[in-house]
Design a protein around this motif. Structure first.
Motif, PDB file in Angstrom:
ATOM      1  N   GLY A  76      -3.333  19.403  -2.740  1.00 31.38           N
ATOM      2  CA  GLY A  76      -1.887  19.586  -2.808  1.00 31.38           C
ATOM      3  C   GLY A  76      -1.485  21.044  -2.726  1.00 31.38           C
ATOM      4  N   ASN A  77      -2.430  21.945  -2.976  1.00 36.44           N
ATOM      5  CA  ASN A  77      -2.130  23.372  -2.918  1.00 36.44           C
ATOM      6  C   ASN A  77      -2.015  23.895  -1.489  1.00 36.44           C
ATOM      7  N   ALA A  78      -2.541  23.156  -0.519  1.00 38.22           N
ATOM      8  CA  ALA A  78      -2.670  23.663   0.847  1.00 38.22           C
ATOM      9  C   ALA A  78      -1.349  23.791   1.595  1.00 38.22           C
ATOM     10  N   ARG A  79      -0.471  22.816   1.423  1.00 42.77           N
ATOM     11  CA  ARG A  79       0.772  22.791   2.193  1.00 42.77           C
ATOM     12  C   ARG A  79       1.887  22.180   1.346  1.00 42.77           C
ATOM     13  N   PRO A  80       3.137  22.540   1.626  1.00 48.34           N
ATOM     14  CA  PRO A  80       4.257  21.979   0.848  1.00 48.34           C
ATOM     15  C   PRO A  80       4.299  20.444   0.847  1.00 48.34           C
ATOM     16  N   ASN A  89       1.809  18.469   1.075  1.00 49.72           N
ATOM     17  CA  ASN A  89       0.710  17.994   0.224  1.00 49.72           C
ATOM     18  C   ASN A  89       1.096  18.128  -1.248  1.00 49.72           C
ATOM     19  N   ARG A  90       1.762  19.223  -1.598  1.00 46.49           N
ATOM     20  CA  ARG A  90       2.217  19.416  -2.982  1.00 46.49           C
ATOM     21  C   ARG A  90       3.141  18.272  -3.370  1.00 46.49           C
ATOM     22  N   ARG A  91       4.041  17.929  -2.488  1.00 48.71           N
ATOM     23  CA  ARG A  91       4.974  16.828  -2.747  1.00 48.71           C
ATOM     24  C   ARG A  91       4.197  15.528  -2.980  1.00 48.71           C
ATOM     25  N   LYS A  92       3.215  15.259  -2.146  1.00 46.97           N
ATOM     26  CA  LYS A  92       2.416  14.033  -2.281  1.00 46.97           C
ATOM     27  C   LYS A  92       1.700  14.017  -3.630  1.00 46.97           C
ATOM     28  N   SER A  93       1.190  15.153  -4.074  1.00 42.88           N
ATOM     29  CA  SER A  93       0.516  15.241  -5.365  1.00 42.88           C
ATOM     30  C   SER A  93       1.488  14.912  -6.510  1.00 42.88           C
ATOM     31  N   ILE A  94       2.711  15.423  -6.417  1.00 41.65           N
ATOM     32  CA  ILE A  94       3.730  15.121  -7.432  1.00 41.65           C
ATOM     33  C   ILE A  94       4.083  13.632  -7.384  1.00 41.65           C
ATOM     34  N   GLU A  95       4.237  13.083  -6.181  1.00 44.30           N
ATOM     35  CA  GLU A  95       4.562  11.656  -6.024  1.00 44.30           C
ATOM     36  C   GLU A  95       3.481  10.779  -6.658  1.00 44.30           C
ATOM     37  N   LEU A  96       2.211  11.108  -6.406  1.00 39.01           N
ATOM     38  CA  LEU A  96       1.123  10.306  -6.968  1.00 39.01           C
ATOM     39  C   LEU A  96       1.058  10.450  -8.486  1.00 39.01           C
ATOM     40  N   THR A  97       1.301  11.643  -8.988  1.00 42.32           N
ATOM     41  CA  THR A  97       1.292  11.848 -10.439  1.00 42.32           C
ATOM     42  C   THR A  97       2.360  10.967 -11.077  1.00 42.32           C
ATOM     43  N   TYR A  98       3.542  10.955 -10.510  1.00 41.45           N
ATOM     44  CA  TYR A  98       4.633  10.135 -11.050  1.00 41.45           C
ATOM     45  C   TYR A  98       4.323   8.637 -10.897  1.00 41.45           C
ATOM     46  N   LYS A  99       3.779   8.272  -9.751  1.00 38.03           N
ATOM     47  CA  LYS A  99       3.419   6.862  -9.519  1.00 38.03           C
ATOM     48  C   LYS A  99       2.439   6.370 -10.589  1.00 38.03           C
ATOM     49  N   TYR A 100       1.417   7.177 -10.882  1.00 37.54           N
ATOM     50  CA  TYR A 100       0.405   6.743 -11.844  1.00 37.54           C
ATOM     51  C   TYR A 100       0.865   6.897 -13.288  1.00 37.54           C
TER      52      TYR A 100
END
Length: 150
Positions: A47-51, A53-64
């Motif tokens: 998620g650190n690589a691109r904006p 990807n960061r968004r996807k990391s936040i989405e998955l954190t919230y999903k789980y």
């Protein structure tokens, strides 16, 4: 714009991360105790690589976080579920916490968290009708907390 090969690789990565989170949550005994049990939706920090990807990391954190809440909701106030987001997406985590024999303080007190924090990206992902967002300002960086509204 992502090239096709990168998109394929990063989609495979997120799929793998989702499987790891699913497995982690399916392996817990929801009737047991939790000493700040947690899982990371972005183990390798991609998620650190691109904006995007960061968004996807936040989405998955919230999903789980929502999945953990659903899995354990019958326990009510005996248990806490919350998520944290940090500058390094590898540290994004979903926590489950309860009274436990290890002596970890329960309930977790969220000392220093300023609730009502607004971040355009995070707020576009987190449902503000059901969850609240807070932040702790550290010396080096900050930690964002997400929890279900009381």
């Amino acid at each position: 714009m992502m090239d096709r090969r990168y998109k394929k690789r990063i989609d495979r990565y997120w799929s793998k991360m989702e499987k790891l989170c699913e497995r982690a949550l399916s392996d817990i005994d929801t009737d047991s105790w939790f000493d700040l049990w947690h899982t990371h939706p972005d183990w390798n920090g991609k998620g650190n690589a691109r904006p995007e990807n960061r968004r996807k990391s936040i989405e998955l954190t919230y999903k789980y976080l929502k999945k953990a809440e659903t899995l354990t909701e019958y326990r009510g106030k005996e248990l806490q579920c919350f998520a944290i987001l940090t500058i390094d997406t590898m540290d994004h985590s979903v926590y489950i916490h309860s009274q436990n024999p290890n002596g970890s303080e329960f309930p977790f007190k969220y000392d220093g968290v300023h609730w009502g924090y607004f971040d355009a990206e995070i707020n576009s992902i987190v449902n503000s009708d059901t969850h609240e967002i807070g932040i702790i300002y550290g010396e080096v960086d900050e930690t964002v907390f997400i929890r279900k509204k009381a």
